[in-house]
Design a protein around this motif. Structure first.
Motif, mmCIF file in Angstrom:
data_model
loop_
_atom_site.group_PDB
_atom_site.id
_atom_site.type_symbol
_atom_site.label_atom_id
_atom_site.label_comp_id
_atom_site.label_asym_id
_atom_site.label_seq_id
_atom_site.Cartn_x
_atom_site.Cartn_y
_atom_site.Cartn_z
ATOM 1 N N ARG A 1 -15.167 18.290 14.388
ATOM 2 C CA ARG A 1 -15.275 19.233 13.266
ATOM 3 C C ARG A 1 -13.950 19.413 12.550
ATOM 4 N N LEU A 2 -12.848 19.247 13.274
ATOM 5 C CA LEU A 2 -11.536 19.407 12.651
ATOM 6 C C LEU A 2 -11.058 18.123 11.968
ATOM 7 N N ASN B 1 -6.281 21.150 17.862
ATOM 8 C CA ASN B 1 -7.096 20.148 18.536
ATOM 9 C C ASN B 1 -6.259 19.283 19.467
ATOM 10 N N ALA B 2 -5.100 19.785 19.867
ATOM 11 C CA ALA B 2 -4.208 19.002 20.724
ATOM 12 C C ALA B 2 -4.106 19.652 22.104
ATOM 13 N N ARG B 3 -4.485 18.907 23.114
ATOM 14 C CA ARG B 3 -4.281 19.354 24.498
ATOM 15 C C ARG B 3 -2.944 18.791 24.976
ATOM 16 N N LEU C 1 -2.028 18.362 10.405
ATOM 17 C CA LEU C 1 -1.539 19.670 10.831
ATOM 18 C C LEU C 1 -2.601 20.451 11.584
ATOM 19 N N LEU C 2 -3.835 20.438 11.084
ATOM 20 C CA LEU C 2 -4.911 21.171 11.750
ATOM 21 C C LEU C 2 -5.153 20.654 13.159
ATOM 22 N N ASN C 3 -5.136 19.331 13.303
ATOM 23 C CA ASN C 3 -5.423 18.759 14.614
ATOM 24 C C ASN C 3 -4.268 18.938 15.588
#
Length: 559
Positions: free
Chosen positions: A474-475, A409-411, A403-405
């Motif tokens: 880091r994520l 962290n998703a382009r 979920l965090l990524n």
């Protein structure tokens, strides 16, 4: 033990030179999985065993998933409907183990696998035959037998018939505690004495390099320092995965307590000392020296995994090997949909079969691709991934990174050209990687990396997403453990000097030593090796004592 570099042993002319505070036959230094199994084996063979642990015991074993790698036709494999043989297990593991141990040792490990599982059951450890429907990094509480490595990946399955060999200990949550608890209880039933909050700082040797015992430092039981030490240890372990910097500060406070409040004890080991206090991932200086490319990873283990047992062995003249072997765990399944995407490097080129085991992917990422791994998905796979990590479907530690990524962290882009530019990747290389991958998914070409057809996905249709899952993310921190250690005789577990000769009275087991798991990591293989190597060392020592007793009796009869 502030600095492990240049650690020196206490040398005496003979054991009679010292006033010993305690005595035993076998002294176990580090009461985790390997130490507990060695203690049980030795005590069951009539030896007086004293086990020391810097903390409360359990080590990395108690914090682990409690998975034991076992095969060759275990009762649980048969109950689940899977055929397996020690030969198939050997043929598979030969690909993972490499040259870490000899073929003879690996074959012995495989042929004794069913017996080892039965031995664990006699100590009170429980297993079960339920198998999850899909490949996963760690099964939920519904399942306890699974493919814990690359067994079913086509390239490996072509060499060895696949079977699930990851036997997860029956227990809630991470099952390491459920594995260690019965081992500890069994050791105590067998008469093993356990002394916790007791750190060994020096080995004691005579002039012929025979290990006589140890110099240990013990926090007085029930003291204020002991209680504070226990609290700091628990807190450091609990928060390490979330705020490692704060955990390090707690460890520093813990070390100061040991330095100011511990009391010295000299303990005579009449027959031998076993070093089983884990690896060295928390020794950042050693990681920098031996495997600097892994410094950015998240150390996985306990505070005691600082190389102290390895340093003790070196102080007695022992040699080390495979210290550069570190395992990085880049698991992308669950969700299964992530493993159906493709991973590219900094040049936009796909470099692996994404369905491989997480430690195999991590090895390729760090050792071959400068730590880079960018996962490419399309909208269909992202939606599928979100469904697969819904409530009750996976563990929280598996759900949260996904979920965090996906959130931070998703382009995303409707154009492959714009996506490549946003990620700093060569446009044509990325486009070609995606097109070739999608063609393989449609069956137009054979997949370059031999990925299973069911795991391929046609992602020609956008929008597309790029998740940077590189080593230094880091994520999505990448856990790392060390696999090297002291060189030991593969028949006895005795530690070897630089000439390859055994050092009298000194053994090593588990991640303190080079063993079956000292090449490429597979879930459950390290614990299985801890059990195997711990029992091997104890059995050899007991056999040597029995032989000495027999010879002594024969000499008395001949007088």
């Amino acid at each position: 033990m502030d600095s492990l570099n240049g650690l020196t042993a206490l040398r005496v002319s003979s054991a009679d030179q010292l006033n010993w505070d305690d005595r035993c036959d076998l002294l176990v230094v580090g009461f985790g999985g390997a130490g507990a199994c060695a203690a049980i084996e030795a005590a069951s063979r009539g030896l007086a065993v004293l086990a020391l642990d810097r903390f409360e015991g359990g080590g990395a074993t108690a914090l682990s998933g409690g998975v034991v790698y076992a095969g060759g036709g275990t009762p649980y494999q048969r109950q689940a409907g899977y055929e397996d043989s020690s030969e198939a297990m050997f043929n598979y593991l030969r690909q993972e183990v490499g040259e870490a141990v000899s073929s003879q040792t690996l074959r012995d490990f495989c042929e004794g696998s069913c017996e080892q599982l039965a031995w664990l059951e006699r100590q009170g450890v429980e297993f079960e035959s339920s198998v999850p429907p899909h490949k996963t990094s760690y099964p939920s509480d519904q399942y306890y037998l699974y493919y814990s490595g690359n067994e079913a990946v086509p390239a490996y399955a072509a060499i060895a018939k696949p079977a699930p060999r990851g036997h997860r200990t029956k227990g809630p949550g991470m099952s390491g505690a459920s594995l260690f608890a019965p081992l500890k209880a069994s050791a105590l039933r067998h008469g093993v004495r356990l002394r916790s909050q007791c750190e060994v700082r020096r080995l004691v040797l005579d002039t012929s390099d025979h290990v006589l015992g140890v110099e240990a430092w013990h926090l007085p039981p029930g003291s204020r320092a002991a209680r504070q030490h226990a609290r700091l240890s628990r807190w450091a372990s609990a928060i390490h995965m979330y705020v490692p910097a704060l955990a390090d500060r707690l460890r520093a406070r813990l070390r100061r307590l040991e330095q100011t409040s511990a009391e010295r004890q000299l303990i005579r080991a009449e027959q031998g000392v076993l070093l089983s206090s884990g690896g060295f991932i928390f020794n950042r200086g050693w990681v920098r020296q031996h495997a600097p490319q892994y410094l950015a990873g998240l150390p996985l283990g306990t505070t005691g995994c600082n190389g102290s047992g390895i340093a003790l062995g070196q102080s007695a003249g022992c040699s080390v090997a495979r210290m550069d072997k570190v395992s990085a765990w880049r698991f992308i399944n669950p969700p299964l949909a992530w493993a159906r995407g493709l991973i590219v490097n900094a040049r936009g080129q796909r470099y692996t079969n994404e369905e491989i085991y997480g430690a195999t992917l991590g090895h390729a990422m760090v050792e071959e691709q400068d730590g880079r791994a960018i996962l490419i998905l399309n909208r269909a796979l992202v939606r599928e991934a979100l469904r697969q990590v819904g409530p009750g479907k996976v563990w929280q530690f598996q759900r949260l990174p996904v979920l965090l990524n996906l959130l931070f962290n998703a382009r995303r882009s409707n154009s492959m050209t714009r996506l490549a530019k946003r990620c700093g990747l060569p446009v044509e290389a990325l486009r070609q990687s995606v097109e070739t991958y999608s063609r393989a998914a449609r069956g137009e070409v054979v997949d370059t990396f031999g990925k299973s057809q069911a795991m391929l996905a046609d992602i020609d249709q956008g929008p597309w997403y790029a998740l940077d899952l590189s080593f230094a993310s880091r994520l999505f921190p990448c856990p790392v453990i060390t696999l090297g250690g002291l060189k030991v005789c593969e028949h006895s577990g005795q530690v070897l000097d630089h000439a390859g000769q055994p050092i009298r009275g000194l053994y090593s087991a588990g991640r303190n030593a080079v063993g079956v798991a000292s090449n490429l990591y597979v879930s459950g293989l390290s614990l299985a090796d801890c059990i195997y190597s711990g029992r091997r060392a104890a059995a050899h020592l007991a056999d040597q004592v029995a032989l000495q007793t027999t010879r002594s009796g024969e000499q008395q009869c001949n007088v």
